[in-house]
Design a protein around this motif. Sequence first.
Motif, PDB file in Angstrom:
ATOM      1  N   LEU A 283       0.895  -1.135   0.173  1.00 65.12           N
ATOM      2  CA  LEU A 283      -0.007   0.162   0.136  1.00 65.12           C
ATOM      3  C   LEU A 283       0.933   1.178  -0.130  1.00 65.12           C
ATOM      4  O   LEU A 283       0.379   2.194  -0.617  1.00 65.12           O
ATOM      5  N   THR A 284       1.880   1.098   0.710  1.00 67.41           N
ATOM      6  CA  THR A 284       2.988   2.262   0.568  1.00 67.41           C
ATOM      7  C   THR A 284       3.483   2.568  -0.637  1.00 67.41           C
ATOM      8  O   THR A 284       3.457   3.775  -1.439  1.00 67.41           O
ATOM      9  N   GLY A 285       3.704   1.679  -1.549  1.00 69.69           N
ATOM     10  CA  GLY A 285       4.069   1.744  -2.949  1.00 69.69           C
ATOM     11  C   GLY A 285       2.974   2.478  -3.846  1.00 69.69           C
ATOM     12  O   GLY A 285       3.426   3.045  -4.848  1.00 69.69           O
ATOM     13  N   VAL A 286       1.722   2.124  -3.419  1.00 72.69           N
ATOM     14  CA  VAL A 286       0.540   2.742  -4.023  1.00 72.69           C
ATOM     15  C   VAL A 286       0.575   4.378  -3.848  1.00 72.69           C
ATOM     16  O   VAL A 286       0.498   5.028  -4.764  1.00 72.69           O
ATOM     17  N   LEU A 287       0.879   4.524  -2.749  1.00 70.81           N
ATOM     18  CA  LEU A 287       1.184   6.172  -2.429  1.00 70.81           C
ATOM     19  C   LEU A 287       2.435   6.893  -3.119  1.00 70.81           C
ATOM     20  O   LEU A 287       2.267   8.033  -3.508  1.00 70.81           O
ATOM     21  N   LEU A 288       3.289   5.894  -3.045  1.00 65.13           N
ATOM     22  CA  LEU A 288       4.585   6.547  -3.901  1.00 65.13           C
ATOM     23  C   LEU A 288       4.344   6.716  -5.436  1.00 65.13           C
ATOM     24  O   LEU A 288       4.751   7.727  -6.007  1.00 65.13           O
TER      25      LEU A 288
ATOM     26  N   SER B   6       5.109   0.090  -6.896  1.00 65.24           N
ATOM     27  CA  SER B   6       5.127   1.824  -7.659  1.00 65.24           C
ATOM     28  C   SER B   6       5.640   1.448  -8.999  1.00 65.24           C
ATOM     29  O   SER B   6       5.179   2.272  -9.952  1.00 65.24           O
ATOM     30  N   PHE B   7       6.574   0.624  -9.197  1.00 64.04           N
ATOM     31  CA  PHE B   7       6.923   0.349 -10.489  1.00 64.04           C
ATOM     32  C   PHE B   7       6.086  -0.173 -11.450  1.00 64.04           C
ATOM     33  O   PHE B   7       5.593   0.426 -12.642  1.00 64.04           O
TER      34      PHE B   7
ATOM     35  N   VAL C  60      -2.778   9.758   5.098  1.00 68.95           N
ATOM     36  CA  VAL C  60      -3.470   8.534   4.718  1.00 68.95           C
ATOM     37  C   VAL C  60      -3.552   7.319   5.720  1.00 68.95           C
ATOM     38  O   VAL C  60      -4.765   6.788   6.110  1.00 68.95           O
ATOM     39  N   PRO C  61      -2.512   7.006   6.497  1.00 66.39           N
ATOM     40  CA  PRO C  61      -2.904   6.018   7.759  1.00 66.39           C
ATOM     41  C   PRO C  61      -3.755   6.347   8.770  1.00 66.39           C
ATOM     42  O   PRO C  61      -4.704   5.712   9.379  1.00 66.39           O
TER      43      PRO C  61
ATOM     44  N   GLY D  33       5.299  16.959  -5.685  1.00 62.57           N
ATOM     45  CA  GLY D  33       5.597  15.475  -5.538  1.00 62.57           C
ATOM     46  C   GLY D  33       5.755  15.179  -4.319  1.00 62.57           C
ATOM     47  O   GLY D  33       5.589  14.490  -3.682  1.00 62.57           O
ATOM     48  N   ASN D  34       7.002  15.959  -3.764  1.00 66.36           N
ATOM     49  CA  ASN D  34       7.385  15.561  -2.336  1.00 66.36           C
ATOM     50  C   ASN D  34       6.645  16.159  -1.300  1.00 66.36           C
ATOM     51  O   ASN D  34       6.559  15.477  -0.147  1.00 66.36           O
ATOM     52  N   ILE D  35       5.981  17.283  -1.406  1.00 66.67           N
ATOM     53  CA  ILE D  35       4.974  17.784  -0.527  1.00 66.67           C
ATOM     54  C   ILE D  35       3.684  16.851  -0.329  1.00 66.67           C
ATOM     55  O   ILE D  35       3.177  16.283   0.701  1.00 66.67           O
ATOM     56  N   SER D  36       3.125  16.183  -1.513  1.00 62.52           N
ATOM     57  CA  SER D  36       2.062  15.391  -1.488  1.00 62.52           C
ATOM     58  C   SER D  36       2.360  13.785  -1.075  1.00 62.52           C
ATOM     59  O   SER D  36       1.647  13.421  -0.243  1.00 62.52           O
TER      60      SER D  36
END
Length: 696
Positions: free
Chosen positions: A520-525, A648-649, A590-591, A579-582
Amino acid sequence: MLRTLTAFVKNWRAARSASHQLDVLLAMADAGASYTARSEWLIELAHWIRRSGTLQGDSADGSAARSFAEHTRLRYLLNVLDRNPAWRANVAGILRAVLRESDGMSLLCDAGMPVHSGFVGALVERVQTLMIPPAPNRRELGALFTLMFTSNHDAEWIDALPIELLDRLHALFRHDEADDARRTGAFSLDLLAALHNLSCQVSSTGMSQLVRSRLGDADARVATESQPFYRLTRAMLAVEAAHRAVEEGAEPAQLLREVNYLRLVLDQCRIATDDVFANLYRNGVSVDIVFQVERMRMRITRTEHLLDAWMASDDMRAVSRLAAELVKANQESRSVSHLLNSNVSLLARKVVEYNADTGEHYIARDRQDYLKMLRMAAGGGLVTVMTVCIKFAITGAYLPSMLEGLLAGINYAASFLLIHFLHFSLATKQPAMTAPTLARELDGAGTPQGMDEFVASVFALIRTQAAAVLGNVMMVVPVCLGFQLLMRQVFDADIVSPAKAQATLESFSLVGPTPIYAALTGVLLWSSSLFAGWVDNWFMLHRVGDALEHNRRLRLTLGVAGAARLAAFWRSNIAGVAGNISLGLMLGLVPALLSAFAFSFDVRHVTLSAGSIGVALGVLGTDSLRSAALWWAVAGVCSMAVLNVAVSFALAFHMAIRSRDLRRAHVRSLYEGVWRRVRSRPMDLVWPGLGQQRAG
């Protein structure tokens, strides 16, 4: 033998049932019924034509089934009508009456064309159309076509109708039409009126500001008189004048010349729409503008099809092609996915292309780039040490979950921004950027040279990601450990309590929700990379950089050179900042939101988690090295490295392929090429050039 007999009996019963249904349906045909009754009868007839099963007379080997079953049923229908003159007269009367009493413009002009002028309105319109189909008492051919042809297969069998069936259908329509002689030539007039309507709409959209401002270069706009949209209406009026002259007895040569000129102008209008799309792609994409231009291009295509049918009104093949195109367009006008694919794909490609250009900087193709990536990743790991310590301070304050998530997000965002402006690297942010770069190289993967370049890029990408993760982790773990030992030595205090340190190790265990959280963290990335590309597109579309550079107040305050430098700074960094702020805010908030309203979720980021293990190791001491919890946590961090990067990839690569409309016909050969390189030069996955040296 028994199986063959059973199949024969089953087909015979189905044929008997279908034949009986047709007899009942034809017996109910009444040319003098109300419009609603005639429309409902035509709808039932269309459903019978599409009905599955076989009819008496079908070949036993199924040769008819290998073509279109609808052709067989239509031929059977015409045969029955030939044997029953009364039924034939009623059916022909129904067809002519419905055509005479219906609004043909709704089909010729509006079928497949969005009514609303904006993307959101068209989306709502399609959802509403799916929920509420049109009523059969609407005197519109478009509504009748929608109810008659409901299958995606209908356009195919209509377009493939053999000429023999087309001639028989034309004869059926003309059967006993003495009472409807006033209708002769009316279809040709409907086509001409539709051509006039569509050409005016295309000209109006083409002359609007949103199109005119995107024709030609920014510094040299095209003159209005030379624009094809300006000449389109005049060309259509000339065709109508020539048509009236032919009806009055003039030679058709002038009409042919005017029609050819109209075709030329339509071609120029299509080229102009391509120029608009190219301008959007260079200078920023707006979904609403894409919607307007896409609708204009659809109208240009429809105008050409109607013009073909009008010039060959006696050619039944041209009529069937037009009918198939109208059926297909009518079905697409009810599809939400078609609307999204045709209007959002350009924006998706623009976002992907930004990520592809950025991702090229994150692929180390030689030793110099590889060592540079290790240094950048080490710098990113060093900055993350501060992030980990502040995170423990925030969680140790036991604040409300939403406030804690907000502060954590600000901490992450500030850290990521610092990494960005120091030109360091965070490993997990790279896959979403590098995947579009890899997908772009698929364009040339069909050739041997393109295959070699693609495989080389895959290897470079894998070892670059490994170097980035290794550089982050090898810096953040020992520095976090050393900072904790320094805190104990100087201040006799720990960053976290032993209980918190032990709980941290246990929460990272591979046996538990850690792999799910890491995915799920990969989805956020990946989501942060999309947002960065969207902001970059928005910045270009609205020309914010030019507005900053030429702003009067900024020039008075900073000077002309200062305003230009400020504009250049934001042009280069707006996407990275967004991108970095988001990403930071998503990792923090989100958590908290999901845990409050949906399910328990915690961020599992490989670099941050590795730093937390370093702090926990310093708090618990060397005894923790013999603890199973530590090594399960280490295994969990390894899974984070794989899942953060892989998810994410994969999402970014899939979106890149979809946005470029690439097919996967060569996927197997690409995989084989990668595996051949792995078997022949496996050390290239670790260090650039080792495989070549070893082979030498």
